[in-house]
Design a protein around this motif. Structure first.
Motif, mmCIF file in Angstrom:
data_model
loop_
_atom_site.group_PDB
_atom_site.id
_atom_site.type_symbol
_atom_site.label_atom_id
_atom_site.label_comp_id
_atom_site.label_asym_id
_atom_site.label_seq_id
_atom_site.Cartn_x
_atom_site.Cartn_y
_atom_site.Cartn_z
ATOM 1 N N ASN A 25 0.820 -1.209 0.000
ATOM 2 C CA ASN A 25 0.000 0.000 0.000
ATOM 3 C C ASN A 25 0.853 1.258 0.000
ATOM 4 N N GLY A 26 2.140 1.100 -0.336
ATOM 5 C CA GLY A 26 3.002 2.256 -0.556
ATOM 6 C C GLY A 26 3.837 2.705 0.620
ATOM 7 N N PHE A 27 3.746 2.035 1.786
ATOM 8 C CA PHE A 27 4.502 2.465 2.953
ATOM 9 C C PHE A 27 5.747 1.596 3.109
ATOM 10 N N ARG A 28 6.808 2.009 2.462
ATOM 11 C CA ARG A 28 8.084 1.297 2.531
ATOM 12 C C ARG A 28 9.207 2.329 2.413
ATOM 13 N N GLY A 29 10.377 1.939 2.870
ATOM 14 C CA GLY A 29 11.505 2.848 2.786
ATOM 15 C C GLY A 29 11.592 3.777 3.983
ATOM 16 N N GLU A 30 12.164 4.949 3.787
ATOM 17 C CA GLU A 30 12.452 5.896 4.856
ATOM 18 C C GLU A 30 11.162 6.456 5.474
ATOM 19 N N VAL A 31 11.180 6.585 6.815
ATOM 20 C CA VAL A 31 10.069 7.195 7.541
ATOM 21 C C VAL A 31 10.478 8.617 7.902
ATOM 22 N N LEU A 32 9.839 9.601 7.277
ATOM 23 C CA LEU A 32 10.220 10.995 7.469
ATOM 24 C C LEU A 32 9.484 11.652 8.626
ATOM 25 N N LYS A 33 8.283 11.157 8.961
ATOM 26 C CA LYS A 33 7.518 11.745 10.054
ATOM 27 C C LYS A 33 6.691 10.653 10.733
ATOM 28 N N PRO A 34 6.342 10.864 12.011
ATOM 29 C CA PRO A 34 5.628 9.823 12.770
ATOM 30 C C PRO A 34 4.323 9.376 12.130
ATOM 31 N N SER A 35 3.641 10.271 11.413
ATOM 32 C CA SER A 35 2.356 9.889 10.810
ATOM 33 C C SER A 35 2.521 8.759 9.802
ATOM 34 N N GLN A 36 3.681 8.699 9.128
ATOM 35 C CA GLN A 36 3.934 7.606 8.181
ATOM 36 C C GLN A 36 4.012 6.271 8.912
ATOM 37 N N MET A 37 4.683 6.254 10.060
ATOM 38 C CA MET A 37 4.751 5.021 10.840
ATOM 39 C C MET A 37 3.377 4.669 11.400
ATOM 40 N N GLU A 38 2.598 5.688 11.751
ATOM 41 C CA GLU A 38 1.254 5.432 12.253
ATOM 42 C C GLU A 38 0.397 4.746 11.194
ATOM 43 N N HIS A 39 0.537 5.174 9.932
ATOM 44 C CA HIS A 39 -0.199 4.519 8.839
ATOM 45 C C HIS A 39 0.293 3.086 8.643
ATOM 46 N N ARG A 40 1.595 2.877 8.744
ATOM 47 C CA ARG A 40 2.133 1.517 8.628
ATOM 48 C C ARG A 40 1.542 0.602 9.697
ATOM 49 N N VAL A 41 1.549 1.082 10.930
ATOM 50 C CA VAL A 41 1.035 0.278 12.041
ATOM 51 C C VAL A 41 -0.443 -0.032 11.825
ATOM 52 N N ARG A 42 -1.207 0.963 11.376
ATOM 53 C CA ARG A 42 -2.642 0.741 11.123
ATOM 54 C C ARG A 42 -2.847 -0.357 10.088
ATOM 55 N N LEU A 43 -2.070 -0.333 9.011
ATOM 56 C CA LEU A 43 -2.198 -1.356 7.972
ATOM 57 C C LEU A 43 -1.716 -2.714 8.469
ATOM 58 N N ASP A 44 -0.651 -2.723 9.278
ATOM 59 C CA ASP A 44 -0.170 -3.989 9.843
ATOM 60 C C ASP A 44 -1.231 -4.624 10.741
ATOM 61 N N LEU A 45 -1.886 -3.818 11.570
ATOM 62 C CA LEU A 45 -2.926 -4.342 12.454
ATOM 63 C C LEU A 45 -4.143 -4.793 11.652
ATOM 64 N N GLU A 46 -4.425 -4.089 10.559
ATOM 65 C CA GLU A 46 -5.518 -4.506 9.671
ATOM 66 C C GLU A 46 -5.227 -5.884 9.083
ATOM 67 N N TYR A 47 -3.969 -6.127 8.711
ATOM 68 C CA TYR A 47 -3.571 -7.442 8.198
ATOM 69 C C TYR A 47 -3.725 -8.506 9.274
ATOM 70 N N ILE A 48 -3.274 -8.201 10.502
ATOM 71 C CA ILE A 48 -3.317 -9.182 11.583
ATOM 72 C C ILE A 48 -4.755 -9.578 11.902
ATOM 73 N N GLU A 49 -5.646 -8.591 11.953
ATOM 74 C CA GLU A 49 -7.037 -8.874 12.317
ATOM 75 C C GLU A 49 -7.799 -9.587 11.208
ATOM 76 N N ASN A 50 -7.358 -9.455 9.965
ATOM 77 C CA ASN A 50 -8.102 -10.029 8.832
ATOM 78 C C ASN A 50 -7.293 -11.083 8.089
ATOM 79 N N TRP A 51 -6.353 -11.738 8.790
ATOM 80 C CA TRP A 51 -5.486 -12.681 8.087
ATOM 81 C C TRP A 51 -6.281 -13.812 7.446
ATOM 82 N N ALA A 52 -5.872 -14.151 6.253
ATOM 83 C CA ALA A 52 -6.379 -15.319 5.532
ATOM 84 C C ALA A 52 -5.318 -15.726 4.521
ATOM 85 N N ILE A 53 -5.299 -16.988 4.159
ATOM 86 C CA ILE A 53 -4.308 -17.478 3.199
ATOM 87 C C ILE A 53 -4.443 -16.726 1.882
ATOM 88 N N TRP A 54 -5.688 -16.348 1.542
ATOM 89 C CA TRP A 54 -5.913 -15.627 0.288
ATOM 90 C C TRP A 54 -5.299 -14.232 0.344
#
Length: 459
Positions: free
Chosen positions: A410-439
């Motif tokens: 979803n585009g969040f890779r590489g250098e983190v220039l400000k905390p909001s970028q890491m906050e978006h990464r964490v949100r997407l990571d938690l979204e993956y964890i809560e909705n995990w499926a093999i698909w």
């Protein structure tokens, strides 16, 4: 689902008859029935696991069509693998197999649109709705009504009545306690009368935690009715939207968090990791040898860089990467690489732009420290910093870290220039964890090369 599966089976036999018996004028091998059986069973469990029909009204329905394609591709791929294993794939009619695959996907697409359209029409006419009565007091009642009003606009819920109970607080004047009790009795009697005269399937009780006596009396009174009685616990700011009742023998408790991946899911994900890691290492072995030689010729230092990072359950692991810099930072302070960073070598710059520096992490996957798909691990120094900055950062470690993940495609890779970028990464990571499926894993793996090329690191 039964109708859709029946249509898929009918399509299989119809295409087999028209293509093999009529067009080719040949006799179909008997193992075609086994192939159909494997596909049908895989589709059944795949569609159920994905909640394909339960989520028919969810917003963003078009995003589910890619998941459907993965389910169909996996089902047909599995049947092809089984036929290959028993040495029968050579006799398989490729025309029949590919035609049936396309027909299956088309059938499931068309029926999904049809079921959704029919369901929406029935809801608009007042059918299939769950008639609900909400009873309670204070803020819990207001919150319950507000949330159910939103659900009512979507269709599946219909609020049949809202009753406000008198709170059992200390009486402000003599006789007010009696008035409150009388009001409570009248409300409960009105609910009983409404349930007896109209169709109501559920009653929701939402009262503050301090009104235990009111709650007990309401539940006891409603036991006389043939309806579902549900309690909305009042625990202040604690979110119970994902909660469910868990039973431990005769003891029941409300679950506010679940294991991200079930035991069966852990087994499936482990097989996925081993298979993909072995294939990747075999495919990239020549490239990895050339990269190692290039690193040695380009600058002094080791070929592999080992860095401590947090893995599953905050366990410290050593993540492997091809060395791309002239330094090997792994202490309390780790300066993140940036554009025009003088520490990055010439070969390292190419490796970082193409993410080839992360190929050795497939060895971490085989070792069991990492998964192919999961939240990206960060250096210990960065973990400590963001754990203090973001309250939910550490919850990423509820699963194994991955080589790629939902945040990366979803585009969040590489250098983190400000905390909001890491906050978006964490949100997407938690979204993956809560909705995990093999698909979902398969989707991320397939999309990683595409998104990796579009949003390459520039350093």
């Amino acid at each position: 689902m039964a109708i859709d599966i029946a249509l898929v089976v009918a399509a299989a036999f119809s295409i087999k008859y028209l293509y093999i018996s009529i067009y080719l004028e040949a006799e179909a091998p008997s193992f075609h029935a086994s192939c159909i059986f494997i596909v049908v069973i895989s589709l059944y469990f795949g569609l159920r696991r994905q909640n394909y029909y339960e989520d028919i009204l969810r917003p963003g329905i078009w995003r589910g069509y890619f998941s459907l394609f993965l389910i169909v591709a996996f089902a047909f791929g599995l049947s092809l693998f089984v036929l290959f294993a028993v040495k029968e794939s050579a006799q398989l009619s490729r025309g029949w197999f590919s035609s049936w695959l396309i027909a299956t996907y088309a059938i499931l697409l068309v029926t999904r649109v049809g079921w959704r359209s029919a369901y929406m029409r029935l809801l608009q006419r007042g059918y299939l709705r769950t008639a609900v009565i909400i009873v309670g007091s204070g803020e819990p009642l207001q919150n319950a009504v507000a949330r159910l009003r939103r659900e009512e606009r979507l269709g599946p819920v219909s609020i049949a009545g809202v009753y406000t109970l008198c709170p059992s607080v200390a009486p402000a004047r003599e006789g007010s306690a009696c008035d409150c009790t009388a009001h409570l009795d009248r409300c409960l009697q009105q609910i009983v009368t409404q349930c007896q005269n109209t169709f109501v399937s559920d009653v929701i009780v939402a009262v503050p935690a301090s009104e235990k006596d009111v709650l007990c009396k309401a539940v006891e009174h409603l036991r006389l009715l043939p309806v579902n009685v549900n309690i909305v616990p009042d625990f202040g700011a604690l979110d119970l939207s994902m909660g469910q009742v868990r039973h431990y023998g005769q003891f029941g408790a409300i679950g506010v968090q679940r294991i991200p991946i079930s035991e069966w899911g852990v087994f499936v994900k482990k097989i996925e990791d081993i298979v993909i890691a072995l294939i990747a290492l075999l495919l990239f072995a020549p490239a990895m040898v050339l990269i190692a030689i290039a690193i040695k010729l380009d600058s002094p230092g080791p070929v592999i860089f080992r860095q401590r990072r947090h893995g599953f359950n905050n366990k410290v692991i050593h993540v492997l990467k091809f060395r791309t810099m002239t330094v090997l930072e792994d202490g309390k302070q780790v300066v993140q690489a940036s554009k025009s960073d003088g520490r990055v070598t010439r070969v390292g710059r190419l490796l970082r732009r193409t993410s080839l520096d992360e190929l050795p992490q497939f060895l971490n996957v085989l070792k069991g420290d990492m998964s192919v798909v999961g939240p990206r691990p960060h250096a210990l120094a960065h973990n400590d910093y963001y754990s203090r900055l973001l309250a939910n950062y550490a919850t990423r470690h509820r699963v194994k870290p991955g080589i790629t993940g939902w945040a990366q495609i979803n585009g969040f890779r590489g250098e983190v220039l400000k905390p909001s970028q890491m906050e978006h990464r964490v949100r997407l990571d938690l979204e993956y964890i809560e909705n995990w499926a093999i698909w979902l894993d398969i989707k991320i793996i397939l999309m990683t090369p595409v998104y990796g090329f579009i949003s390459r690191k520039a350093y």
